[in-house]
Design a protein around this motif. Structure first.
Motif, PDB file in Angstrom:
ATOM      1  N   THR A 136       0.949  -1.216  -0.059  1.00 24.20           N
ATOM      2  CA  THR A 136      -0.147  -0.074  -0.187  1.00 24.20           C
ATOM      3  C   THR A 136       0.939   0.960  -0.120  1.00 24.20           C
ATOM      4  OG1 THR A 136      -1.893  -1.213   1.143  1.00 24.20           O
ATOM      5  CG2 THR A 136      -1.868   1.289   1.283  1.00 24.20           C
ATOM      6  N   GLU A 137       2.070   1.249   0.761  1.00 23.28           N
ATOM      7  CA  GLU A 137       2.797   2.434   0.721  1.00 23.28           C
ATOM      8  C   GLU A 137       3.518   2.516  -0.640  1.00 23.28           C
ATOM      9  OE1 GLU A 137       6.932   3.916   3.136  1.00 23.28           O
ATOM     10  OE2 GLU A 137       6.241   1.450   2.988  1.00 23.28           O
ATOM     11  N   ASP A 138       3.996   1.543  -1.184  1.00 27.65           N
ATOM     12  CA  ASP A 138       4.505   1.649  -2.668  1.00 27.65           C
ATOM     13  C   ASP A 138       3.564   2.245  -3.552  1.00 27.65           C
ATOM     14  OD1 ASP A 138       6.907   0.973  -1.745  1.00 27.65           O
ATOM     15  OD2 ASP A 138       6.560  -1.277  -2.303  1.00 27.65           O
ATOM     16  N   ALA A 139       2.014   1.856  -3.663  1.00 27.16           N
ATOM     17  CA  ALA A 139       1.066   1.956  -4.585  1.00 27.16           C
ATOM     18  C   ALA A 139       0.854   3.678  -4.169  1.00 27.16           C
ATOM     19  CB  ALA A 139       0.011   1.069  -4.152  1.00 27.16           C
ATOM     20  N   LEU A 140       0.708   3.984  -3.070  1.00 24.64           N
ATOM     21  CA  LEU A 140       0.437   5.365  -2.581  1.00 24.64           C
ATOM     22  C   LEU A 140       1.497   6.393  -3.229  1.00 24.64           C
ATOM     23  CD1 LEU A 140      -0.954   7.484  -0.913  1.00 24.64           C
ATOM     24  CD2 LEU A 140       0.265   6.952   1.066  1.00 24.64           C
ATOM     25  N   LYS A 141       2.734   5.991  -3.077  1.00 22.95           N
ATOM     26  CA  LYS A 141       3.792   6.844  -3.592  1.00 22.95           C
ATOM     27  C   LYS A 141       3.694   6.885  -5.033  1.00 22.95           C
ATOM     28  CE  LYS A 141       7.483   6.014  -0.029  1.00 22.95           C
ATOM     29  NZ  LYS A 141       8.809   5.346   0.095  1.00 22.95           N
TER      30      LYS A 141
END
Length: 246
Positions: free
Chosen positions: A125-130
Motif C-alpha cells: 500500500t505504501e508503494d502504491a501510494l507513492k
C-alpha cells in the motif's frame, strides 16, 4: 467638540447639576455578588431537571456533529491527498465513492485480498501510494489504520513525494454499534458484487464492538492538516491521547 459634549459642558457650569453629577461619579458600585449563582442553583431555581439537561446536551451535541459533518462534506474533493480510515467495514468505501469520485484510490483491501500478509500488504500500500502521488493530481488512500503508530508510515510516504509542507486531510469512520452492524452488511454485499466468488462473511457483533473500542481517534498532532469524523462518536469513546484511550 461634538454637540453632546458642548451640552454637557454647559450643564456642568450649573452648580446644582455639577453637584449631582459628582455625587453619582463617586457612588460606590453596588455589590452584585448576591446575584451570582452556581449552575446547579440556577437550574434548580428554574425547575430544570438533570434528565432535561442531559437531553439538551445530547441535542446540542447532535447540532455540533451535524455542523462538523457539513464542514467535512464541504472540504471533501478539494484535497490533494486524503486518508480515509477506520475499523473494517465501517462505511469507508461508500464515503470515498460519494465524496472522492475524482481521486485515484489506493485501497489496502485490494492487496489483502491477494493473499498478502499484514506487513506485506502495508508495504504494498505504501508503494502504491507513492506511485499514485507521482502520477495523479489527487489521491485518496483507504485503510484501517486502527493504531496511531501505523499512520506515520504513510504520512512519511506522502511527504517523501510531495515535500514536508504538503497537507494531508484525515477522514475517520467510527459509527455507533447499531450503525456499524448495518454498514457491515452493506459493505459485504457491495464487495461481493464487485468481487464474484468472494468468501468473506459478516463480522460478529462482538467483533465489531471490539473494533470500535480498539480504534485510536486521530488528531492533527499526528501530521494531518485537518481531521474530520465521518459519523458521531459513540458515547464514552475517548479521543486518542487521553489517559483512557488504551
Amino acid at each position: 467638540m461634538g454637540d453632546f459634549h458642548r451640552h454637557l459642558e454647559r450643564c456642568l457650569q450649573d452648580s446644582a447639576f455639577k453637584a449631582e453629577w459628582d455625587a453619582q461619579a463617586v457612588e460606590p458600585e453596588k455589590d452584585r455578588s448576591e446575584a451570582l449563582t452556581t449552575v446547579d442553583e440556577y437550574l434548580r431555581k428554574r425547575g430544570i431537571t438533570d434528565e432535561q439537561m442531559a437531553d439538551a446536551r445530547k441535542e446540542n451535541q447532535a447540532y455540533i456533529d451535524a455542523y462538523n459533518l457539513r464542514q467535512a462534506r464541504k472540504a471533501t474533493g478539494d484535497e490533494r491527498v486524503a486518508f480515509v480510515f477506520g475499523p473494517p467495514c465501517s462505511g469507508k468505501l461508500t464515503f470515498v465513492k460519494k465524496h472522492f469520485p475524482h481521486h485515484f484510490l489506493v485501497d489496502i483491501h485490494e492487496f489483502q485480498m491477494q493473499g498478502m500478509g499484514v506487513w506485506e500488504s502495508r508495504c504494498a500500500t505504501e508503494d502504491a501510494l507513492k506511485e499514485a502521488l507521482r502520477n495523479h493530481d489527487k489521491v485518496v488512500m483507504k485503510h484501517t489504520l486502527m493504531k496511531a503508530k501505523r499512520r506515520p508510515m504513510y504520512i512519511d510516504a506522502v511527504r517523501s513525494v510531495l515535500g514536508d509542507s504538503v497537507s494531508i486531510a484525515a477522514y475517520y469512520s467510527l459509527p455507533d454499534l447499531e450503525t456499524y452492524v448495518r454498514y457491515d452488511k452493506l459493505d459485504l454485499a457491495d464487495w461481493q458484487a464487485s468481487h464474484p466468488g468472494s468468501q468473506e462473511e459478516l463480522h460478529s457483533r462482538a467483533q465489531l464492538e471490539s473494533y470500535l473500542f480498539e480504534f485510536e481517534v486521530p488528531n492533527e498532532d499526528e501530521g494531518f492538516s485537518n481531521v474530520f469524523h465521518i459519523q458521531s462518536l459513540p458515547d464514552g469513546k475517548p479521543s486518542f491521547g487521553s489517559k483512557d484511550a488504551f
